[in-house]
Design an enzyme around this catalytic site. Sequence first.
Site, PDB file in Angstrom:
ATOM      1  CG  HIS A   1      -2.203   0.758   0.988  1.00  0.00           C
ATOM      2  ND1 HIS A   1      -2.495   1.421  -0.188  1.00  0.00           N
ATOM      3  CD2 HIS A   1      -3.272   0.968   1.796  1.00  0.00           C
ATOM      4  CE1 HIS A   1      -3.674   1.994  -0.101  1.00  0.00           C
ATOM      5  NE2 HIS A   1      -4.174   1.749   1.102  1.00  0.00           N
TER       6      HIS A   1
ATOM      7  CG  ASP B   1      -3.338   4.411  -3.934  1.00  0.00           C
ATOM      8  OD1 ASP B   1      -2.720   4.250  -2.863  1.00  0.00           O
ATOM      9  OD2 ASP B   1      -3.208   5.402  -4.668  1.00  0.00           O
TER      10      ASP B   1
END
Length: 442
Positions: A418, A422
């Site tokens: 992350h 995304d």
Amino acid sequence: MAVDVIMPQMGESIAEGTLVKWLKNVGDKVERDEPLFEISTDKVDAEIPSPAAGTLLEVLVQPGTTVDIKTVVGRIGAQGESARDSAPKAAAVSSAPAPATATAPAPAPKPNPVPAATSAAAPAAVAERTFVRSSPVVQKIAAEHGVDVSLIEGTGEGGRITKKDIMTYIESAASSAAPIAQAAPAPTYSAPVAPAPSAAPAAAPAAPKPAVFAAGQDEVREPMSIMRKKIAEHMVMSKHTSPHVYTIFEVDMNEVVKRREAAKKEFEGEGVKLTFLPYFIEAAIRGIKEYPIINSSVDGDTIIYKKTVNVGIAVAIQNGLIVPVIKKADQMNLLGLAKTAADLGERARTKRLVPDDVQGGTFTITNVGVFGGTFGLPIINQPQAAIMGLGTITKRPVVIDDAIAIRPIVYLSLSYDHRIVDGADAARFLTVVKRELEKPAA
């Protein structure tokens, strides 16, 4: 004169290796190229062949010991010969680059050896050999069983056919009820192969042995294997490095089932058993082409985008997990992906990988469905940005055009870093994978 058995250098970046176990005892006879001992490095586990025929005279390095490359670990000579009288006992360590496979001076001249990366390459390279190297023992076994040794891929030095190679070939041919003189059945990677169409492994590793408790004993302590230590270190490092997030998609495999069924005979004619795995790889590559962030990595505060897609395929083996890599997978067609995945999976399970086989991956696929898992949330294979998990393919009721139908369904998961990927990008990537798998055959 005794022949030194050395710790081989399994790749340019490897400086040491751990001797896991001896496959022969002192005093045992051994054939040239017969597996003599097992080693473990931070890249691969491998069985090392004997550099000469004779008797194992001396063991200088005990199992569990880590030594530098080119260290003398044992000696082979004639029965009754004294190792101490015929060879120095001091370990020889060299900083010069060594071949990727173990080689020691042999008493008889031999043809120029094929580099390890070539001898361990895809089966197609076998057809290019202009000679077949084998020992008298192998030739005798071949004559007794009517085997054409030119059909066998040798795992010994320079492609030499070992006793283990020919016995494995004979057993494989017998188990498949195929004539021994025919080509051996194509190796199959443990990908989702659905009889109904749930996924079942073609050659799953044996389950770990249960712990044995003595009377009154409440716990048993067992040291980790070298491979298990390396896996543990890598997994902990990955979780510490990347904030893991997961996205799961449901995919209708009905069109892939049709495509696979239509292509199976064609692939069999090429010596390949077509599984579902190549279809997943193709779809993932298409997704990466549209969303290249999935094929990237992080270096400090810099994102590194990789033009080439090198797909790692996680393979469960006897004592752990290893991830051989399909290099330049984005340049292969379905047949090339199927052949390469099958070859790498087979060599991983038979400890015939070389370090280059497990390096350079940019994206990984792991198949939890091979053991019946609905889906999994795998840990990212650092320094990659994502890993895709395949669940088992199972017939389920679904709604299609407001009617209930039975379709083969699979759940795909994507674990991603992350820091750079995304949720929207992960979902878009899996949307492309889903689209490619569900589209009708052209």
